[in-house]
Design a protein around this motif. Sequence first.
Motif, mmCIF file in Angstrom:
data_model
loop_
_atom_site.group_PDB
_atom_site.id
_atom_site.type_symbol
_atom_site.label_atom_id
_atom_site.label_comp_id
_atom_site.label_asym_id
_atom_site.label_seq_id
_atom_site.Cartn_x
_atom_site.Cartn_y
_atom_site.Cartn_z
ATOM 1 N N SER A 14 -28.285 49.472 -40.111
ATOM 2 C CA SER A 14 -27.413 47.568 -40.328
ATOM 3 C C SER A 14 -27.742 46.806 -39.150
ATOM 4 O O SER A 14 -27.341 47.279 -37.990
ATOM 5 C CB SER A 14 -25.758 47.980 -40.741
ATOM 6 O OG SER A 14 -26.298 48.839 -42.277
ATOM 7 N N ARG A 15 -26.890 45.336 -39.752
ATOM 8 C CA ARG A 15 -27.168 44.373 -37.989
ATOM 9 C C ARG A 15 -26.683 43.255 -38.815
ATOM 10 O O ARG A 15 -26.677 42.822 -40.125
ATOM 11 C CB ARG A 15 -28.912 44.505 -37.704
ATOM 12 C CG ARG A 15 -29.832 44.226 -38.901
ATOM 13 C CD ARG A 15 -31.750 44.655 -38.558
ATOM 14 N NE ARG A 15 -32.255 44.184 -39.842
ATOM 15 C CZ ARG A 15 -32.486 45.037 -40.664
ATOM 16 N NH1 ARG A 15 -31.807 46.240 -41.342
ATOM 17 N NH2 ARG A 15 -32.726 45.065 -42.034
ATOM 18 N N PHE A 16 -27.213 42.140 -37.526
ATOM 19 C CA PHE A 16 -26.629 41.003 -38.037
ATOM 20 C C PHE A 16 -27.775 40.067 -38.082
ATOM 21 O O PHE A 16 -28.949 40.769 -37.915
ATOM 22 C CB PHE A 16 -25.699 40.683 -36.868
ATOM 23 C CG PHE A 16 -24.802 41.146 -36.966
ATOM 24 C CD1 PHE A 16 -23.650 40.376 -37.950
ATOM 25 C CD2 PHE A 16 -24.233 42.371 -35.934
ATOM 26 C CE1 PHE A 16 -22.363 41.294 -37.113
ATOM 27 C CE2 PHE A 16 -22.603 42.393 -35.997
ATOM 28 C CZ PHE A 16 -21.872 42.267 -36.676
ATOM 29 N N ALA A 17 -27.459 38.777 -38.328
ATOM 30 C CA ALA A 17 -28.639 38.174 -39.326
ATOM 31 C C ALA A 17 -28.145 36.530 -39.030
ATOM 32 O O ALA A 17 -26.840 35.967 -39.603
ATOM 33 C CB ALA A 17 -29.865 38.130 -39.698
ATOM 34 N N LEU A 18 -29.288 35.635 -39.309
ATOM 35 C CA LEU A 18 -28.609 34.210 -39.588
ATOM 36 C C LEU A 18 -29.717 33.869 -40.619
ATOM 37 O O LEU A 18 -30.761 34.153 -40.556
ATOM 38 C CB LEU A 18 -28.688 33.392 -37.810
ATOM 39 C CG LEU A 18 -28.129 33.621 -37.232
ATOM 40 C CD1 LEU A 18 -28.550 32.592 -35.879
ATOM 41 C CD2 LEU A 18 -26.459 33.455 -37.076
ATOM 42 N N SER A 19 -29.077 32.035 -41.201
ATOM 43 C CA SER A 19 -29.199 32.437 -42.325
ATOM 44 C C SER A 19 -29.046 31.134 -42.851
ATOM 45 O O SER A 19 -28.264 29.947 -42.588
ATOM 46 C CB SER A 19 -29.440 32.917 -43.972
ATOM 47 O OG SER A 19 -29.620 31.743 -44.754
ATOM 48 N N PHE A 211 -25.111 41.019 -41.667
ATOM 49 C CA PHE A 211 -24.183 40.568 -41.698
ATOM 50 C C PHE A 211 -24.284 39.173 -41.267
ATOM 51 O O PHE A 211 -25.388 38.693 -40.361
ATOM 52 C CB PHE A 211 -23.441 41.065 -40.786
ATOM 53 C CG PHE A 211 -22.946 42.958 -41.851
ATOM 54 C CD1 PHE A 211 -22.030 42.501 -42.550
ATOM 55 C CD2 PHE A 211 -23.205 43.121 -40.947
ATOM 56 C CE1 PHE A 211 -21.562 43.868 -43.092
ATOM 57 C CE2 PHE A 211 -23.110 45.072 -41.220
ATOM 58 C CZ PHE A 211 -21.691 45.047 -42.661
ATOM 59 N N VAL A 212 -24.130 37.600 -42.294
ATOM 60 C CA VAL A 212 -24.390 36.905 -41.583
ATOM 61 C C VAL A 212 -23.496 36.020 -42.065
ATOM 62 O O VAL A 212 -23.114 35.001 -42.909
ATOM 63 C CB VAL A 212 -25.617 36.276 -42.840
ATOM 64 C CG1 VAL A 212 -26.265 34.878 -42.082
ATOM 65 C CG2 VAL A 212 -27.153 37.537 -43.090
ATOM 66 N N PRO A 213 -23.178 35.547 -40.529
ATOM 67 C CA PRO A 213 -21.979 34.408 -40.751
ATOM 68 C C PRO A 213 -22.266 32.807 -40.248
ATOM 69 O O PRO A 213 -23.627 32.553 -40.664
ATOM 70 C CB PRO A 213 -21.450 34.727 -38.846
ATOM 71 C CG PRO A 213 -22.621 34.839 -38.068
ATOM 72 C CD PRO A 213 -23.764 35.914 -39.319
ATOM 73 N N VAL A 214 -21.395 31.839 -41.375
ATOM 74 C CA VAL A 214 -21.506 30.964 -41.756
ATOM 75 C C VAL A 214 -20.710 30.017 -41.254
ATOM 76 O O VAL A 214 -19.657 30.451 -40.837
ATOM 77 C CB VAL A 214 -22.095 30.855 -43.105
ATOM 78 C CG1 VAL A 214 -23.422 31.203 -43.404
ATOM 79 C CG2 VAL A 214 -21.007 30.888 -44.148
ATOM 80 N N THR A 215 -20.948 28.783 -40.735
ATOM 81 C CA THR A 215 -19.569 27.756 -40.437
ATOM 82 C C THR A 215 -18.928 27.714 -41.631
ATOM 83 O O THR A 215 -18.276 26.730 -41.576
ATOM 84 C CB THR A 215 -20.429 27.300 -39.777
ATOM 85 O OG1 THR A 215 -20.491 25.885 -40.765
ATOM 86 C CG2 THR A 215 -20.709 27.148 -38.266
ATOM 87 N N ALA A 216 -19.390 27.625 -43.032
ATOM 88 C CA ALA A 216 -18.229 27.549 -44.080
ATOM 89 C C ALA A 216 -16.610 27.521 -44.019
ATOM 90 O O ALA A 216 -16.742 28.970 -43.114
ATOM 91 C CB ALA A 216 -18.414 27.368 -45.182
ATOM 92 N N PRO A 217 -15.272 26.508 -44.072
ATOM 93 C CA PRO A 217 -14.479 27.742 -43.516
ATOM 94 C C PRO A 217 -14.242 28.664 -44.151
ATOM 95 O O PRO A 217 -12.836 29.585 -44.527
ATOM 96 C CB PRO A 217 -13.779 26.604 -44.171
ATOM 97 C CG PRO A 217 -14.507 25.679 -44.919
ATOM 98 C CD PRO A 217 -15.764 25.689 -44.649
ATOM 99 N N ARG A 218 -14.399 28.894 -45.738
ATOM 100 C CA ARG A 218 -14.055 30.198 -47.151
ATOM 101 C C ARG A 218 -15.190 30.529 -47.546
ATOM 102 O O ARG A 218 -16.629 29.633 -47.718
ATOM 103 C CB ARG A 218 -12.801 29.769 -47.307
ATOM 104 C CG ARG A 218 -12.526 28.726 -48.133
ATOM 105 C CD ARG A 218 -11.696 28.070 -49.378
ATOM 106 N NE ARG A 218 -11.116 28.145 -48.336
ATOM 107 C CZ ARG A 218 -10.651 26.469 -47.861
ATOM 108 N NH1 ARG A 218 -11.331 26.070 -47.824
ATOM 109 N NH2 ARG A 218 -9.552 26.448 -46.348
ATOM 110 N N ALA A 236 -17.718 32.135 -40.171
ATOM 111 C CA ALA A 236 -17.904 32.768 -38.308
ATOM 112 C C ALA A 236 -15.985 32.296 -37.913
ATOM 113 O O ALA A 236 -15.706 31.983 -38.182
ATOM 114 C CB ALA A 236 -18.994 32.118 -37.225
ATOM 115 N N ARG A 237 -15.615 32.993 -37.347
ATOM 116 C CA ARG A 237 -14.646 33.131 -36.120
ATOM 117 C C ARG A 237 -14.562 31.878 -35.587
ATOM 118 O O ARG A 237 -16.052 31.431 -35.078
ATOM 119 C CB ARG A 237 -14.516 34.237 -35.068
ATOM 120 C CG ARG A 237 -13.971 35.508 -35.997
ATOM 121 C CD ARG A 237 -14.284 36.893 -34.610
ATOM 122 N NE ARG A 237 -13.618 35.643 -33.432
ATOM 123 C CZ ARG A 237 -12.455 36.922 -32.868
ATOM 124 N NH1 ARG A 237 -11.626 37.114 -33.960
ATOM 125 N NH2 ARG A 237 -11.255 36.332 -31.797
ATOM 126 N N GLY A 238 -13.416 31.023 -35.540
ATOM 127 C CA GLY A 238 -13.726 29.926 -34.700
ATOM 128 C C GLY A 238 -14.422 28.403 -34.512
ATOM 129 O O GLY A 238 -14.850 27.318 -33.621
#
Length: 347
Positions: A14-19, A211-218, A236-238
């Motif tokens: 498993s790994r992280f990615a951006l989308s 596992f893909v972080p986004v800046t959407a708040p929820r 994503a955090r922060g």
Amino acid sequence: MVLLRLDSLALSRSRFALSPLAETLGAVIVLSRPCTTPWLAAWHARHHAAFRARLEADPFARGLVMLVGATKYLPDQVSLPPSGGMATTLESELAEMAAVPDAAVHSSLRESLARSWEEHDLDWLTGHGFAARTADLFRAVWHEHLAADWPARRALLERDVTYRAGLLAAYGWPRALHRMSRRSAWVGADAIRFSDRPGPDRVVGPDGMLFVPVTAPRGTWLCEAPHRPYALVYPARGVGQLGEPEASAGRGERTGPEGSRPDAAALDRLIGSGRAAILRALERPATSSELSVLFGQSLGTIGGHLAVLRDADLVSRTRVGRRVVYRRTGLGDRLVGVGGGGAHAGS
């Protein structure tokens, strides 16, 4: 409860990615509603009217967006797993989206309609080329509402990955996934709780997960496609940094007497405002490239500040894969605490 059950090889692969596609989907959902998130208020106010005008002029776009924003099942063509890891590009994702056959889009939309919590219909689904029209909408949203902010958003997403990769290296996946979303949690030795609502479990095979972080708040969603790893999209955090007035000048960096915080002045005088800002920002570990984007400064300038902070034993660096990650030392934590910036690195 829906579980993602991992086989014996899944964890190691498993790994992280951006989308950029997932980032665009999050923006579409945020712009389709009144803004209730303070740090997105300014961005929402700048873009909401133009976005609404686009929807009013295009019944297909309006019907799709209204359904996407009010369903527990996202249509398949808008929730494809990214295929380029941390280097995934929007155009590569849109090309995959545009290639989805009309029959598959129609079937997926009917599933979304059945699981919507608002009244909808599919009267707007006329003509053909549904996936290509969806790709055109997402491309327009990206260029008109997201592209200018992408460097800052990407830096924030990369910092989240850096933070979680550090936890992964030190403690394993359960700690790295901690508080990834409100509902997700590690269950037992080999499963991730994706949702507390009823639904079928998924089996994660030997290719692992993304596992893909986004800046959407929820909001958290699962991307899936035949013969591809599942991708879990999470906030994503922060993300509050995106709306802070000083973000363009650098988080915590002084812009003059009116822009400085009284309780931070002592630390600024002691080590300089630029280095003090970097030390505060390293509450979450980061690479020099991420700090360069965050502060809008050259890599040379950031590197010089980091060298001074390392010589003073205020920050340390470790290698995570191909990336060199900087984090505060215990002395750096204590100094920032004296300066008023908070002393809980990585918390």
